[in-house]
Design an enzyme around this catalytic site. Structure first.
Site, short mmCIF file in Angstrom:
data_model
loop_
_atom_site.label_atom_id
_atom_site.label_comp_id
_atom_site.label_asym_id
_atom_site.label_seq_id
_atom_site.Cartn_x
_atom_site.Cartn_y
_atom_site.Cartn_z
N GLU A 1 0.82 -1.22 0.00
CA GLU A 1 0.00 0.00 0.00
C GLU A 1 0.85 1.26 0.00
O GLU A 1 1.94 1.28 0.55
CB GLU A 1 -0.86 0.04 1.26
N CYS B 1 3.04 8.28 2.11
CA CYS B 1 3.39 7.26 3.09
C CYS B 1 3.75 5.99 2.31
O CYS B 1 2.93 5.44 1.57
CB CYS B 1 2.18 7.03 4.00
N CYS C 1 5.28 -7.75 7.42
CA CYS C 1 6.20 -7.26 8.44
C CYS C 1 6.48 -8.38 9.43
O CYS C 1 5.59 -9.16 9.76
CB CYS C 1 5.58 -6.07 9.18
N CYS D 1 3.84 -6.74 15.95
CA CYS D 1 3.05 -5.92 16.88
C CYS D 1 1.59 -6.36 16.71
O CYS D 1 1.03 -6.27 15.61
CB CYS D 1 3.20 -4.43 16.55
N CYS E 1 -1.28 -4.19 15.03
CA CYS E 1 -1.05 -3.65 13.69
C CYS E 1 -1.49 -4.65 12.63
O CYS E 1 -1.12 -5.82 12.68
CB CYS E 1 0.43 -3.31 13.52
N SER F 1 7.92 4.26 17.08
CA SER F 1 6.60 3.81 17.51
C SER F 1 6.72 3.29 18.93
O SER F 1 7.08 2.14 19.16
CB SER F 1 6.10 2.72 16.57
N CYS G 1 -2.80 1.71 7.47
CA CYS G 1 -1.74 0.75 7.14
C CYS G 1 -2.23 -0.69 7.15
O CYS G 1 -2.70 -1.20 8.15
CB CYS G 1 -0.60 0.92 8.14
#
Ligand code: SAH
Length: 370
Positions: free
Chosen positions: A105, A118, A125, A129, A132, A226, A345
């Site tokens: 994205e 962005c 990933c 986390c 997320c 973060s 995200c």
């Protein structure tokens, strides 16, 4: 081939079998493609690609046969899978399909005084986390330098006369786990596209070796961390990489970055109801951010099906921000951009059905940076 570990502890991929983006070629590599041509052709090609943002086929300063040949050797990596527009056309989000089928994205956000892109740095990933959407997907692969640069170019083409002034590496993935390619992308965006270093921001979960490298680069870019929790017990849970580089060590690295680059540090804090949004959490955050002179960005958590916590209420968000203010910390409350188009995200990709995606992992939402 077995994945190897890089210094940030994330799996490396050879990238074999991934068709490169035309923007993976630096001037030297493009020069090799132009062998036998007059020397000035490289300037024409470079200018066509990075000043005019043209595809090789459309660089009319080059002779037609050469254009045809270059187009064949220099394919684009991103094809538009889906695009959504919200905020009256001020937020545009793309879901791109890469040559190997991976989906990533990019978001373009127009503000009164600037336009920000962005960018994703990885497909998926590995940082895990739990809150997320991208973390919930797991890791697919690193993006190449060209795949990152191409996201900015496509966004600038869309933006037209509104110049993309800021680039934030806050899309899918952990940029410091893909350090070399991300840094090359930064250099290209700075050098070829002409964005100033102070308008480039890398956001990280807190990979300390990466932060240290970043601090020593010649180009001083902004660092966003973060944080989400300012005590190790809670941060271990929310941001698992904290177990490897706990808050004390993270603070040292952040301080080093701020000192050597002169850039203001910022902390991202997704406010989660009753998890990290009490006045006590604000006090802890103030104690942590104060000595580092860090700016705090607050955003209510975007709820995701894979994480049964809701975002803090507007009242809690305000009280939290006020408490930080009373304790001398600069904080900004961020509005979630484009919630109506899944423009958070990992969320656009997550809105594809598992059948469409060919997988069944739980997926959902995340927040948009500024
Ligand atoms: N891996 C990098 C960059 C990508 S995430 C990093 O962690 O910084 C970009 C930002 O969105 C991070 O601050 C991340 O913590 C935040 N984020 C992720 N999921 C979110 C959610 N559901 N709600 C609010 N913010 C979220």
């Amino acid at each position: 081939m077995m994945p190897t570990e890089n210094d940030a502890g994330a799996p490396e991929q050879s990238g074999k079998g991934i068709a490169p983006s035309l923007y993976d070629h630096d001037r030297f590599a493009l020069g090799e493609l132009l062998e036998g041509q007059p020397a000035y052709r490289i300037d024409q090609l470079w200018q066509g690609l990075y000043s005019d943002l043209a595809s090789p086929a459309d660089i009319t300063t080059l002779p037609a046969p050469l254009r045809g040949e270059l187009s064949e050797h220099l394919p684009a990596a991103l094809s538009e899978d889906r695009r959504s527009v919200s905020d009256d056309g001020q937020t545009i989000k793309w879901l791109w399909r890469l040559a190997d089928g991976s989906l990533i994205e990019t978001v373009l956000m127009h503000y009164e005084d600037r336009s920000t892109v962005c960018v994703s740095s990885q497909a998926g990933c590995a940082m895990a986390c739990g809150f997320c959407a991208t973390g919930q997907m797991g890791f697919d692969r690193h993006l190449s330098t060209g795949e990152m640069v191409e996201q900015v170019i496509r966004a600038q083409r869309e933006a037209g006369s509104r110049r993309v002034s800021n680039v934030v590496f806050m899309g899918m993935g952990e940029p410091l786990a893909n350090y070399d390619r991300t840094w090359s992308a930064i250099e290209r965006i700075h050098g070829a596209l002409g964005l100033s270093a102070r308008h480039l921001t890398i956001s990280t979960v807190g990979l300390v070796p990466g932060i240290r490298r970043l601090a020593d680069e010649a180009l001083p870019v902004n660092l966003a961390v973060s944080l989400h929790a300012a005590n190790n017990r809670l941060r271990d849970e929310l941001v698992p990489v904290n177990r490897r580089w706990p808050l004390e060590i993270l603070a040292e690295a952040c301080g080093h970055h701020a000192e050597t680059t002169g850039r203001r540090l910022s902390f991202e804090w997704a406010l989660m109801h009753d998890v990290n949004d009490t006045l006590r959490d604000a006090a802890e955050l103030a104690d942590y951010a104060g000595p580092l002179a860090a700016h705090v960005n607050l955003i209510p958590l975007n709820p995701t099906p894979g994480w049964p916590t809701r975002g803090s209420s507007p009242l809690r968000v305000r009280e939290f921000a006020e408490e930080l203010g009373n304790r001398g910390i600069n904080a900004t409350i961020r509005r979630t951009r484009g919630v109506d188009i899944d423009a958070a995200c990992g969320q656009l990709r997550a809105s594809r059905t598992p059948v469409e995606l060919g997988q069944t992992r739980p997926e959902s939402a995340a927040s948009l940076p500024d």
